[in-house]
Enzyme design. Sequence first.
Site, PDB file in Angstrom:
ATOM      1  N   HIS A   1      -0.734   4.362   0.275  1.00 17.31           N
ATOM      2  CA  HIS A   1      -1.681   5.404   0.680  1.00 17.31           C
ATOM      3  C   HIS A   1      -1.520   5.673   2.175  1.00 17.31           C
ATOM      4  CE1 HIS A   1      -3.111   4.383  -3.222  1.00 17.31           C
ATOM      5  NE2 HIS A   1      -3.509   3.195  -2.844  1.00 17.31           N
TER       6      HIS A   1
ATOM      7  N   ASP B   1       0.845  -1.196   0.000  1.00 18.96           N
ATOM      8  CA  ASP B   1       0.000   0.000   0.000  1.00 18.96           C
ATOM      9  C   ASP B   1       0.879   1.244   0.000  1.00 18.96           C
ATOM     10  OD1 ASP B   1      -2.239   1.606   0.136  1.00 18.96           O
ATOM     11  OD2 ASP B   1      -3.189   0.400   1.682  1.00 18.96           O
TER      12      ASP B   1
ATOM     13  N   SER C   1      -3.456  -5.070   1.566  1.00 21.50           N
ATOM     14  CA  SER C   1      -2.635  -4.640   2.700  1.00 21.50           C
ATOM     15  C   SER C   1      -3.233  -5.079   4.017  1.00 21.50           C
ATOM     16  CB  SER C   1      -2.431  -3.120   2.673  1.00 21.50           C
ATOM     17  OG  SER C   1      -3.650  -2.430   2.556  1.00 21.50           O
TER      18      SER C   1
END
Length: 865
Positions: free
Chosen positions: A747, A745, A798
Amino acid sequence: MFLMLSLNENIRSKKCSSHLRRYHDMSDSNILTEQLSKRILLFDGGMGTMIQDFNLTAEDFGGPELEGCNENLVLTRPDVIKAIHEEYLRAGADIIETNTFGATSIVLEEYGLQHKAYEMNVAAAKIAREAVSNFPGTFVGGSLGPTTKSIVVTQDISYDAMKASYLEQARGLIEGGIDIAIIETVHDSLNVKAALHAVNEAAQGAGVELPVFISSSMALAGRMLAGQDIEGFFATFSSIHVHAIGMNCAVGPKDLHEPINVLSDLTDLPTFMYPNAGLPNEHGEYDLGPKEFADTLEEYARAGLLNLVGGCCGTGPDHIRELKSRLEGIPPRPLVSKERPLTVSGVQSVTPNEKMRIMLVGERANVQGSRRFKELIRNQQFEEALEVVKDQVQGGSQILDICLEDTEYNEVEAINKFYPKLAQATKLPIMIDSTDPVAVETALKQTQGKSIINSINLESGFEKLGVLVGLMKKYGAAAVVGLIDEIDGMALTYDKKLEVADRLYHILVDDHGIPPEDIIFDLLVFTVDSGTDETLRGTSQATIKAISEIKRRYPRVSTILGVSNVSFGLPPAGREVLNSVFFYHAVQAGLDLAIVNPNLIIRYASIPDEELVLAERVLETQSIEALTEFSNYYRDSSRREINVIEDLPPKEAIHKSIVFGAKAGVIDNLDALLQEFTPLEIINGVIMDGMKEVGVLFEQAKMIVTEVLQSAEVVKLAISHLEPLIITEETVSKKTVMLATVKGDVHDIGKNLVRIILESNGYAVIDLGIRVDSQELINKIRELNPDAVGLSGLLVKSSRYMVTVVEHLKSENIGLPLLLGGAALTPKFVENDVIPARGGTGDVFYAKDAMAGLAIVNSIFEGEN
């Protein structure tokens, strides 16, 4: 290039080893499978390591110019190679590997011995056969190494040339009597496919059944040299018949904790590893002794992760002997059948799932749909054409549809020129959009990972379908299956769509053995502006209805639509609205993939009610009246450019900016709010409320992941403006919390909010950033000694990875309080999957947002409720 040369040098100097064999002399062809069900089998250790111990001279190798060519020893000193095999067998190895790691013409050409490749492989296999003859129940594994060239990484060899070299090797190994083919130390998955096809062709030609093992080489970063992680590697071969899958070389056993956990969770095949004896020291030597080496592998075995195990570079008979004593009585990993969803991969793998709502397939790299892309390809401006691809990636595409089928340009020639550049420009899976099987196979030979063929149907009858299905099976591809038959062509009505879908499903699954998860039904989209063509009336509703029914009948099958076709012929501004409304209903019905230009999708929540009513009426009725009203409304193409945020009060404007993903005016509105509120009040109030609404819309499928990320970018902009203005008292921090966005991930907006909230409440925060794997986290915990750890991840992938992290923390006896958060995470998942993985070695908490995280930390350290 330096990395590739370094690897090749390691191949030549270290000659790692460990592999399997075929059933020439066994009455029961299932004997290997039977043994794997009873116990953990042992590979041998390093071949090169043992050869070095013999202190051979140049003459032993056949002369000074051949010194270091270990493979030639099967011709010049067969006694040495046989003695090494026998020493491993006496140590307890069940499987010994032929001394053929570099015995392809590609590698042997360095010594001028390419003409002896077949002879060497026959001789090596016969030596190993002779060795096992005195050790009943043991196997000969034919070693096929990675060679010194790469189809993807260095692009210094073609697929066909690679396969031809492996074919010669495989034929020699089979002639010599191997029991198993082992394709090992893999750093390029296309090399493996070439080797697999060569082995299968050689076995078929010899009339034998030959089990095949494939073994990736994962570096410290958890990726192969060509970039794939273990998930991408597994996805590549998930639909190709192999008998076992695992890892070898590159690193020591501790460095493979994460990938073996992930692999064991993904596959129902036997799993294995035979790592190095640690990493080489400054003298190029391996320091991990038998006891330390076996400690970690015993731990993996007791955790139920292994079916086979052994050693690679730096290991010898003492390592195998120690493993033999440690593994006695430990049951092998259970082989439980697993239903897999559709998973495709380039460098990285992607999987549609309910939480992700939809996967976006970029449509603009298509010569039939983009005038600009067509001209770039025709003019051979391939670097400029790659910019179109990159624009699709930046816009949120997760798969790339590539169509080079042009009446004025040779498609195969275009593929041969464009695809090698494409392979190095994007990590995303490729959808090969072509009607020519020759072009499709040409592209498959140049795409890393598991690609999608677009498309298969019955329009041209069974012959062409059979050819394309054969390519699916050979290369392990998925396919878009269009609801088109040879009688009526494209299925227009609901009933016809289901009839064709049923027929194609049974042809593909029952007759051809295609896994249902590799089928992506294209429900077909037709324009609502059909003029006087009454046959197209009601087709939009038929498509939406058919999605739901097909998902009910065939839950393992995926669905796809080319969304923008629905609005063909309508005013441009109106097309964007109608596409977005149709897209929303398709997602609600269960659509898995959509071929769209992600830059032109309007978020459903931002469409004004008046325009929603117009679009809904068109889709429901497709009447002339509804279409006329819709078209008249959008005749002014500037209508969509009206700023619905512009005239709102600052507080409401920022909220809407977050929900709509619009950055314009955010800073000015923040400055206006700062006249009335503190930065923390804005963060805890306005920004948190905006993100909460985004979460609600995401849960209601009114937003997709790419739109959530656009909202996150607005929050990121706001936070970066407010953070320098936050004033905290200079007091001693209460405790230290370590934060990380886990591997898989990129983000981090949620994590950044948590950091600001914690710091403003007196906590010290260590932020490890994004893509943090479990070993890096553990290293930092030991180095920096935090009091608690917070992990975040937006994606389902994730979230699953958090289980691996928790298992690793448990294995390292790290019992710090653990806070978990992220859009795809749920309290049920934490309770049912994460907490059991912790096994009582520390508290685990689910934090739904940043404020919940603060409350949990206060509860842990301050005794607050």
